[in-house]
Structures are given as structure tokens and as C-alpha cells.
Design an enzyme around this catalytic site. Structure first.
Site, PDB file in Angstrom:
ATOM      1  N   CYS A   1      45.216 -40.891 -22.296  1.00  0.00           N
ATOM      2  CA  CYS A   1      44.539 -42.154 -22.601  1.00  0.00           C
ATOM      3  C   CYS A   1      45.570 -43.229 -22.275  1.00  0.00           C
ATOM      4  O   CYS A   1      46.741 -43.096 -22.672  1.00  0.00           O
ATOM      5  CB  CYS A   1      44.145 -42.220 -24.070  1.00  0.00           C
TER       6      CYS A   1
ATOM      7  N   CYS B   1      41.267 -46.176 -17.072  1.00  0.00           N
ATOM      8  CA  CYS B   1      40.777 -45.708 -18.355  1.00  0.00           C
ATOM      9  C   CYS B   1      40.323 -44.264 -18.156  1.00  0.00           C
ATOM     10  O   CYS B   1      39.433 -44.005 -17.342  1.00  0.00           O
ATOM     11  CB  CYS B   1      39.597 -46.586 -18.793  1.00  0.00           C
ATOM     12  N   ASN B   2      40.942 -43.359 -18.880  1.00  0.00           N
ATOM     13  CA  ASN B   2      40.590 -41.939 -18.743  1.00  0.00           C
ATOM     14  C   ASN B   2      39.142 -41.692 -19.146  1.00  0.00           C
ATOM     15  O   ASN B   2      38.417 -40.952 -18.481  1.00  0.00           O
ATOM     16  CB  ASN B   2      41.500 -41.095 -19.637  1.00  0.00           C
ATOM     17  N   THR B   3      38.728 -42.316 -20.240  1.00  0.00           N
ATOM     18  CA  THR B   3      37.380 -42.092 -20.766  1.00  0.00           C
ATOM     19  C   THR B   3      36.330 -42.494 -19.745  1.00  0.00           C
ATOM     20  O   THR B   3      35.375 -41.766 -19.478  1.00  0.00           O
ATOM     21  CB  THR B   3      37.199 -42.915 -22.070  1.00  0.00           C
TER      22      THR B   3
ATOM     23  N   ASP C   1      39.918 -51.480 -18.059  1.00  0.00           N
ATOM     24  CA  ASP C   1      40.075 -50.576 -19.201  1.00  0.00           C
ATOM     25  C   ASP C   1      39.321 -51.222 -20.365  1.00  0.00           C
ATOM     26  O   ASP C   1      38.868 -52.366 -20.263  1.00  0.00           O
ATOM     27  CB  ASP C   1      41.579 -50.413 -19.550  1.00  0.00           C
ATOM     28  N   SER C   2      39.258 -50.487 -21.483  1.00  0.00           N
ATOM     29  CA  SER C   2      38.601 -51.070 -22.658  1.00  0.00           C
ATOM     30  C   SER C   2      39.501 -52.116 -23.331  1.00  0.00           C
ATOM     31  O   SER C   2      39.018 -52.939 -24.093  1.00  0.00           O
ATOM     32  CB  SER C   2      38.284 -49.954 -23.658  1.00  0.00           C
TER      33      SER C   2
ATOM     34  N   TYR D   1      36.183 -47.202 -26.333  1.00  0.00           N
ATOM     35  CA  TYR D   1      35.233 -46.441 -25.520  1.00  0.00           C
ATOM     36  C   TYR D   1      35.144 -44.994 -26.022  1.00  0.00           C
ATOM     37  O   TYR D   1      34.140 -44.325 -25.819  1.00  0.00           O
ATOM     38  CB  TYR D   1      35.688 -46.400 -24.055  1.00  0.00           C
TER      39      TYR D   1
END
Ligand code: DGL
Length: 260
Positions: free
Chosen positions: A184, A77-79, A14-15, A46
Site C-alpha cells: 500500500c 495506489c495498490n487497491t 491515489d486516495s 479505498y
């Protein structure tokens, strides 16, 4: 010693601290695995980056995991799952990649009227709506961009007046829906703050559904019986101390956080 279901380490990225909400759920279902968590804290957030950048970050992280002998990577991470999964799966055919949104859409499609809180990049991709509509053509999916929410979590500013104002402002856009999806992985950290405006029960944390999908898939691989002790490794691309501190309210990291 207890039963471990995946012979090779499982990579999660993830970020920032958000993906720990996924690791937390995986811990409940498959506690004995060897997990390698990577937080791209140098490039966070992100949510305001271009697709090109998000693909580049994902590529670097997958190369790191390859070097570590990982064969299963979880995009927590959804993004990143919205914007980089299609490219990464082509570029890394030897790795099994689990993208968040695509993995939970089928389960969410049982609702006809959803709101999704997510980063600007996720909302602009329209990925939640397009994936859910694959399973339920009549579903209404209202995707609401929440710029600034990731930073609230990364800086631990849960109850500042600005935070409360920002949340109030976003929640005005919700409308009348069956459920509100935390789109998120940082947002489950905000649940107690959200609860001041809307009862917690109305939110869905996709991490729970996601962990179940991953667990069942790896179990179906039937890798044979391995007895082991749990192992966790944590890596960040910037500021290990801040990462460990911010993770605390959600996930206790006992291991050293290493900078790469
Ligand atoms: N936690 C990530 C997500 O699920 C990204 C948040 C961000 O870096 O903006 O979308």
C-alpha cells in the site's frame, strides 16, 4: 533547463498522500516532467470500499486527467490497481495506464517466500499472489490485511500507543519470509515505526521498482528532445490543508494544493 522525456503531463493518483511515495521515486529518475497529482481525499480510505466504488472513483479521476491533456496515468495506489485497472484500460483506450501491482510483480517474483502488507480490498483481490505467480509458480505469497494503517498516515499518528498495538498485532501474522512488501503506497511513511519491530532492511517498497518500469517505458517511447523546467500540480477532492500537512514528513509540496 533540462531534458524532459514526456511531452504531455503525467497524471498520478491515489486516495491520499500515499502516491507521493511513488512521485518521490519518479522525481529521482525523471525530475523534469510535468506531473499532475490527484488525491481522492473525499473517498479515502479505498481499502474498505467495494470494487464498484473503486472503479467509479478511478473513472472520475481519469476523466479529470483527460480534460488536463494527460496521456499517461500512473495508478499510484495498490487497491485501485488491483480492482479497477482492467476496467479502466478498456474504458480509456487513448490513455496509457500504469498499474502498480501488475508492473512490479515480475521483479518481486525473484523471491520464493514473501509477505505483503496491504489494504483489505487488495488482499481480498489476491492480486499480489496471482500476478507474482505468473512469473514464479512456486512463490509463496502471504497477503496480510492491515485495516487502519492508511488512517494512521492520513492523521499523522505514527507513534501513538494504539498504532504500536495495531502494528504489533499485524506483524504476528508475518511468519518466516524472505521479504515483506509494502503493498500500500501509504506504508513507506510508516517505515520508521515498523523499524521499532522489524529492521527496515526487511521491507521492500515497490514504488522504487514501479518508478523504474515507468521511466524505462516512457523513455522507450522516444518522444524526442524537449528542454524544460519541472512542473507540479496538486489536486484533492477534499481538505487541501490537511493533505499538504500530512504529506510533509515524506514530500515537500511547494505549490498550492487545489480543491476540485
Ligand atoms: N494508498 C492506497 C494503496 O496503495 C490506498 C489506501 C487506502 O485508501 O485505503 O492501496
Amino acid at each position: 533547463m533540462a531534458k524532459r522525456i514526456c511531452k504531455t503531463p503525467i497524471g498520478i493518483f491515489d486516495s491520499g498522500v500515499g502516491g507521493l511515495s511513488v512521485l518521490n521515486e519518479l522525481d529521482k529518475l525523471m525530475p523534469v516532467e510535468h506531473y499532475i497529482y490527484y488525491a481522492d481525499t473525499k473517498n479515502i480510505p479505498y481499502g474498505d470500499k467495494s470494487q464498484e466504488d473503486i472503479i467509479k472513483f478511478g473513472r472520475e479521476i481519469l476523466n479529470f486527467f483527460l480534460f488536463k491533456g494527460v496521456q499517461h496515468v500512473i495508478i499510484a495506489c495498490n487497491t485501485s490497481s488491483a480492482l479497477s485497472y482492467n476496467v479502466l484500460k478498456q474504458e480509456f483506450p487513448s490513455i496509457k495506464i500504469y498499474p502498480l501491482i501488475q508492473s512490479v510483480a515480475k521483479n518481486l517474483a525473484k523471491y520464493n517466500n514473501l509477505a505483503v502488507l496491504a489494504t483489505e480490498a487488495t488482499v481480498n483481490s489476491g492480486k499480489y499472489a496471482s500476478e507474482i505467480k505468473k512469473y514464479n509458480r512456486n512463490a509463496e505469497v502471504n497477503e496480510i490485511p492491515c485495516p487502519g494503517f492508511t488512517e494512521i498516515v492520513e492523521n499523522g499518528l505514527y507513534n501513538s500507543p494504539t498504532t504500536l498495538e495495531l502494528i504489533d498485532d499485524r506483524f504476528e501474522l508475518l511468519g518466516d519470509v524472505d521479504k515483506i512488501v509494502l503493498g500500500c503506497t501509504h506504508y513507506p511513511y510508516l517505515l520508521n515505526t515498523f523499524d521499532k519491530f522489524i529492521d527496515k532492511e526487511n521491507f521492500i517498497d515497490p514504488a522504487k521498482i514501479f518508478a523504474k518500469v515507468i521511466f524505462e517505458d516512457i523513455q522507450n517511447e522516444n518522444q524526442g528532445v524537449i528542454f524544460d523546467l519541472p512542473k507540479r500540480e496538486f489536486y484533492v477532492s477534499d481538505n487541501p490543508d490537511k493533505f499538504k500537512e500530512n504529506a510533509k514528513i515524506f514530500y515537500e509540496i511547494k505549490e498550492e494544493v487545489q480543491l476540485v
